[in-house]
Design an enzyme around this catalytic site. Structure first.
Site, PDB file in Angstrom:
ATOM      1  N   LYS A  80      33.869  -6.216  14.950  1.00 39.29           N
ATOM      2  CA  LYS A  80      34.382  -4.846  14.872  1.00 39.29           C
ATOM      3  C   LYS A  80      34.604  -4.482  13.402  1.00 39.29           C
ATOM      4  O   LYS A  80      35.146  -5.310  12.638  1.00 39.29           O
ATOM      5  CB  LYS A  80      35.695  -4.774  15.648  1.00 39.29           C
ATOM      6  CG  LYS A  80      36.271  -3.370  15.810  1.00 39.29           C
ATOM      7  CD  LYS A  80      37.548  -3.418  16.660  1.00 39.29           C
ATOM      8  CE  LYS A  80      38.025  -2.039  17.068  1.00 39.29           C
ATOM      9  NZ  LYS A  80      39.212  -2.063  17.933  1.00 39.29           N
ATOM     10  N   SER A 155      38.809   1.073  21.849  1.00 40.63           N
ATOM     11  CA  SER A 155      38.111   1.487  20.658  1.00 40.63           C
ATOM     12  C   SER A 155      37.033   0.524  20.201  1.00 40.63           C
ATOM     13  O   SER A 155      36.216   0.882  19.357  1.00 40.63           O
ATOM     14  CB  SER A 155      39.120   1.672  19.528  1.00 40.63           C
ATOM     15  OG  SER A 155      39.720   0.421  19.208  1.00 40.63           O
ATOM     16  N   SER A 179      41.964  -1.788  23.693  1.00 41.63           N
ATOM     17  CA  SER A 179      40.652  -1.732  23.034  1.00 41.63           C
ATOM     18  C   SER A 179      39.710  -2.897  23.232  1.00 41.63           C
ATOM     19  O   SER A 179      38.540  -2.779  22.907  1.00 41.63           O
ATOM     20  CB  SER A 179      40.832  -1.481  21.557  1.00 41.63           C
ATOM     21  OG  SER A 179      41.232  -0.160  21.389  1.00 41.63           O
TER      22      SER A 179
HETATM   23  N1  GLN Z   1      43.442   3.556  23.421  1.00 39.16           N
HETATM   24  C1  GLN Z   1      44.596   3.158  22.663  1.00 39.16           C
HETATM   25  C2  GLN Z   1      44.857   4.123  21.544  1.00 39.16           C
HETATM   26  O1  GLN Z   1      44.056   4.988  21.304  1.00 39.16           O
HETATM   27  C3  GLN Z   1      44.470   1.754  22.153  1.00 39.16           C
HETATM   28  C4  GLN Z   1      43.578   1.544  21.042  1.00 39.16           C
HETATM   29  C5  GLN Z   1      43.470   0.106  20.638  1.00 39.16           C
HETATM   30  O2  GLN Z   1      43.783  -0.784  21.424  1.00 39.16           O
HETATM   31  N2  GLN Z   1      43.056  -0.098  19.408  1.00 39.16           N
HETATM   32  O3  GLN Z   1      45.876   3.997  20.907  1.00 39.16           O
END
Ligand code: GLN
Length: 472
Positions: A80, A155, A179
């Site tokens: 990532k 994400s 994510s």
């Molecule tokens: N979907 C969550 C957010 O937008 C978590 C994102 C993540 O785990 N990086 O905060």
């Protein structure tokens, strides 16, 4: 040319070690596939062809010199683009860092290099990790390999798309509140959110530091355990890592679930989509047939989890993103996208004098209650099973203009981050040809148990064999 589409890490390690394939040859196959499919999927922001081939040559040299090899020698991985990688551009999915080249490796990357992996490239993500669909990337959205009109989950969108479309055999993500698990569920993969403190966060661009967990995607449960063996453990550079001994996560993975007590948290099944409920209950039945006992349990503060998360997380985001002032790293603040700005404003508000007590402090108190829910429930059962997502992979564009709808995609996955407990999302079937995942959640540091349960279920079902139709 090697057919890379059917390989697992477990098989590839033995093919390399027994000299049946050369790492350079294997790396070429994965790179070719990554380059070919990336125009369709947009899974990688950077493909590191030269670096990957150099790493592969070095491994082949070690092999021909009969030197000892790291445990993941020759395994192609995607990273990532939130992990600092020395000498390789690291953007966090944001134009702010479009030109940023780190001068050191994050601890996980250093450990992976010691394990002799081959880094294929840096994967696409919602900018700074903010999102559940991959659509907040400043470098364009990633597509779901099972249906190019749908999101792969976010994400860590590119990491999931890259593994399931066989551009690499494992990929790294971060899980602050969904994510790794959500994209794993949307892409038919195994995704681990480890216990907070099990894997070092050092050198991973911080989103919300008290929630960030460093996890990874693989096709199978066994592969997932192999990777955790490398990344888990104490790091003097991250004072929140645990000094507890790391087990060999593959040992006893075949132990089965006989006598295991599984809890189904009532709050996660109430008002659940009926197809998702059915598929999850079918999976539970399989574990029951394998000897586990099932009981309903309650996590009474579940209904407050999303609200609590969306106060604590932006509060920490507003502080962590303050360093990107255009003086020290990358470009200036005007390059922040809409979602990052929204969170900075929200977080600044919830932390500001006069509002702190009403929002941040209160949210921290509710966080404690959510953590206690888990502590209480794990006095009665060994693990919990629940769905990963309330919906199937949705259409690109469907939720992107409605932040509240998007935030609600995280309804089943944020409590575990607030409590710091580990959770493994494993594939549990398909509905209308789209993948569905279920979570196996356990007490702190119970990763081994999660793998045992996941492995037992996977042996029965082998959903990972159902690949997206991307061609060869
Ligand atoms: N979907 C969550 C957010 O937008 C978590 C994102 C993540 O785990 N990086 O905060």
């Amino acid at each position: 040319m090697i057919d890379t589409t059917a390989l697992t890490i477990q098989e590839t390690c033995s093919l390399i070690a027994s000299k049946q394939i050369k790492t350079v040859e294997l790396t070429h196959s994965f790179l070719d596939r990554a380059k070919k499919l990336n125009s369709k999927l947009n899974a990688f922001i950077t493909i590191c062809e030269e670096i990957a081939l150099k790493q592969a040559e070095k491994i082949d040299d070690l092999i021909s010199d009969n030197q000892s090899l790291g445990p993941l020698a020759g395994i192609p991985v995607g990273i990532k683009d939130l992990y600092l990688t020395k000498g390789i551009k690291t953007t966090a999915g944001s134009k702010v860092l479009e030109n940023y080249i780190p001068v050191y490796d994050s601890t996980s990357i250093a450990r992976l290099k010691e394990a002799n992996v081959v880094i294929i490239g840096k994967t696409n993500l919602d900018a700074w990790g903010h999102g559940s669909s991959g659509e907040n990337s400043d470098f364009g959205p990633t597509k779901n390999p099972y249906d190019l009109t749908r999101v792969p989950g976010g994400s860590s969108s590119g990491s999931a798309a890259a593994v399931v479309s066989d551009m690499c055999l494992a990929a790294f993500g971060t899980d602050t509140g969904s994510s790794v698990r959500l994209p794993a569920a949307f892409c038919n993969l195994v995704g681990l959110k480890p216990t907070y403190g099990r894997v070092s966060r050092y050198g991973v661009i911080a989103m919300a530091s008290s929630l960030d967990s460093i996890g990874h995607f693989t096709k199978t449960v066994y592969d997932n355990a192999l990777v955790l063996n490398v990344t888990a453990g104490y790091d003097p550079r991250d004072s929140t890592t645990s000094q507890d001994k790391v087990s060999d996560y593959t040992k006893d993975i075949q132990k089965g679930v006989n006598g295991l007590k599984i809890g189904l948290p009532r709050e996660y099944f109430k008002d659940l989509d009926k197809d998702i409920k059915k598929i999850t209950m079918d999976a539970v039945k399989k574990l029951e047939n394998a000897g586990a006992s099932i009981q309903e349990v309650s996590l009474p503060h579940t209904q407050y989890a999303v609200a609590t998360y969306y106060i604590i997380q932006p509060s920490e985001v507003s502080s962590n993103l303050a360093r990107y002032d255009g003086i020290r790293f990358g470009f200036a603040r005007d390059k922040f996208g809409q979602e990052a700005k929204r969170r900075i404003i929200l977080g600044t508000f919830t932390l500001s004098s006069g509002y702190y007590d009403a929002y941040y402090l209160k949210a921290m108190k509710v966080r404690r209650l959510i953590k206690e829910d888990f502590n209480n429930v794990f006095k009665k059962v060994d693990i919990l099973i629940c769905p990963t997502s309330p919906s199937l992979p949705f259409k690109l564009g469907e939720k992107v203009n409605n932040p509240l709808q998007m935030y609600l995609s995280d309804i089943f996955v944020v409590s575990q981050n607030l409590a710091g407990v580990p959770s493994l999302s494993v594939p549990c079937g398909f509905i209308r040809n789209l993948p569905v995942g279920m979570q196996i959640v356990g007490p702190h540091f119970s990763e081994k148990l999660l793998y045992q349960a996941g492995y037992t279920y996977e042996q029965e079902t082998k959903w990972y064999e159902r690949k997206p139709k991307m061609g060869n």
